[in-house]
Design an enzyme around this catalytic site. Structure first.
Site, mmCIF file in Angstrom:
data_model
loop_
_atom_site.group_PDB
_atom_site.id
_atom_site.type_symbol
_atom_site.label_atom_id
_atom_site.label_comp_id
_atom_site.label_asym_id
_atom_site.label_seq_id
_atom_site.Cartn_x
_atom_site.Cartn_y
_atom_site.Cartn_z
ATOM 1 N N TYR A 22 26.245 49.904 116.208
ATOM 2 C CA TYR A 22 25.012 50.664 117.120
ATOM 3 C C TYR A 22 24.176 51.185 115.832
ATOM 4 O O TYR A 22 24.942 51.890 115.025
ATOM 5 C CB TYR A 22 25.538 51.621 117.930
ATOM 6 C CG TYR A 22 24.360 52.360 118.652
ATOM 7 C CD1 TYR A 22 23.711 51.911 119.862
ATOM 8 C CD2 TYR A 22 23.860 53.523 118.092
ATOM 9 C CE1 TYR A 22 22.824 52.659 120.423
ATOM 10 C CE2 TYR A 22 22.839 54.429 118.578
ATOM 11 C CZ TYR A 22 22.319 53.780 119.716
ATOM 12 O OH TYR A 22 21.352 54.475 120.227
ATOM 13 N N GLU A 56 16.055 50.854 118.447
ATOM 14 C CA GLU A 56 17.365 50.922 118.808
ATOM 15 C C GLU A 56 17.860 49.524 118.672
ATOM 16 O O GLU A 56 17.319 48.492 119.324
ATOM 17 C CB GLU A 56 17.652 51.547 120.298
ATOM 18 C CG GLU A 56 19.238 51.364 120.568
ATOM 19 C CD GLU A 56 19.620 52.118 121.918
ATOM 20 O OE1 GLU A 56 20.136 53.118 122.035
ATOM 21 O OE2 GLU A 56 19.480 51.296 122.763
#
Ligand code: GDP
Ligand code: MN
Length: 396
Positions: free
Chosen positions: A105, A192
């Protein structure tokens, strides 16, 4: 403004980030054609992904693999038209399926409190980061980029090492720096990548491992959109709430809330104050609404219509401080709006400042309930809402 994954990937690609090729299909036939050309290029499978502005598409069944063109057509057919978190899927992304070794991530977000861009990385990718933050907060590595110096190489290397990406250091540093560039180039609030993945690829030299952005989520700062005329085109009308679109077109800042007192105010600061006073008087605001400076009668009427469309609204508080905005214009707008409105709820009006006396005359003639002080106005609106027999939602 949220933008679709495919458009977000376009912004990443423009900053030189590693994003696998993709295309967008609006029908099973288009998905089939895209899959045919990807499979002809040597890919073993394609991935088909719902394009909707919500997360958790994978879990909801909106991300699927297909090994043949027939299968791709069928899979696209099953994803198109399905509903994910209340949103109907109208398009899908089609790409060569990645052979994932590990998911990470990585995101860049505007940290308003620190007044810096915050990078967040984790080796726990692919899953919902909010859950990781709750279960293993130590698994999330955070670094602030300096507003003047930017994200420095040592910071990006430190982040990459601590995420367990030491084996792909150069690529990881490149992605981290690219996220900051994407933020700055587009005035984004959030960029993101989840998952940022190490994938296995077969080349003429054998099998290699590469770091790629498999998903992309970008949120743009609405207030900065005028600086980026090209980005306005990325707004997805399929997914915009019609009330939001009308408010935007009329130049009204409008945010729905959970309470019962509809608020119409000019100026963001006064709108916040009005909401506080409604709460202090024991009520709950149904919305934040700033009609802006210099509002004319038709804008007031539009604002009134937006407020009344919310079935929870059982009283309306109008609080106008006349500066550029003329009180009598607002009063005329209110009278016009009331003549047109389909639903009748009690309304309390406070207008002070420019042309307040003219406004008062108009409102008195039209038999509006008025208030002079803001406290008085809030108390009257809350009392009126209570007398309508609905809960004010106080204490929630
Ligand atoms: P989200 O659920 O809306 O965040 O959608 P993602 O794009 O992140 O996809 C969800 C999950 O599907 C990822 O975490 C991966 O595990 C899987 N996935 C996505 N793309 C691929 C792919 O190209 N190949 C494989 N094998 N899995 C993928
Ligand atoms: Mn994802």
């Amino acid at each position: 403004m949220k933008i679709q994954e495919a458009d977000a990937k376009g912004l990443l690609l423009a900053q030189g980030l590693p994003v696998p090729d993709w295309s967008v299909a609006h029908s099973p036939a288009e998905a089939r054609a895209a899959a045919e050309s990807i499979l002809a290029g040597g890919a073993e499978r394609v991935v088909i992904k719902a394009q909707v502005l919500v997360g958790g598409r994978g879990k909801a069944g909106g991300v699927k693999l297909a090994g043949t063109a027939d299968e791709a057509e069928a899979v696209a057919g099953s994803i198109l038209g399905m509903t994910i978190k209340g949103i109907t899927v109208r398009k899908v992304l089609v790409a060569a399926a990645a052979d994932i070794v590990k998911e990470y991530y990585l995101s860049a977000v505007l940290d308003r409190a620190a007044r810096r861009i915050l990078l967040m990385g984790s080796a726990e990718g692919g899953v919902e980061i909010e859950q990781v933050a709750v279960d293993h907060p130590e698994a999330i590595i955070t670094i602030h980029a300096d507003p003047l110096l930017g994200l420095q190489d040592w910071q990006a290397r430190d982040l990459a090492f601590r995420m367990g990406l030491g084996g792909h250091l150069k690529a990881a540093v490149g992605v981290a720096r690219g996220l900051v560039r994407t933020m700055l180039a587009n005035d984004a609030d959030l960029v993101e990548i989840n998952p940022l993945a190490i994938v296995r690829e077969t080349t003429t030299d054998g099998t290699i491992e590469r770091l790629v952005c498999l998903d992309a989520k970008v949120t743009l700062d609405d207030s900065a959109l005028p600086r980026h005329p090209g980005l306005e085109a990325l707004r997805d009308p399929d997914e915009e709430d019609p009330a939001d679109a009308r408010a935007r077109e009329a130049g009204i800042s409008f945010i729905r809330l959970d309470g019962t007192i509809g608020c119409m105010v000019n100026g963001a600061g006064l709108a916040m104050t009005t909401m506080d006073l409604v709460k202090r008087a024991g009520g709950e605001p149904a919305n934040f609404l700033d009609i802006g400076g210099g509002a004319k009668a038709d804008k007031v009427a539009t604002a009134m219509a937006l407020i009344l469309e919310d079935p929870k609204v059982s009283a309306i508080l109008v609080n106008i401080f006349g500066g550029i905005t003329r009180g009598d214009e607002v009063a005329r707008g209110l009278i016009e709006a009331r003549a047109r409105q389909t639903r009748s709820v009690p309304m309390v009006v406070r207008i002070v400042g420019t042309n307040a006396a003219e406004a008062a005359d108009l409102l008195r003639a039209a038999k509006f309930e008025t208030a002079t002080s803001l406290d008085d106005a809030a108390a009257k609106a809350v009392a009126a809402s209570r007398s309508m027999g609905t809960s004010t939602g106080a204490g929630r």
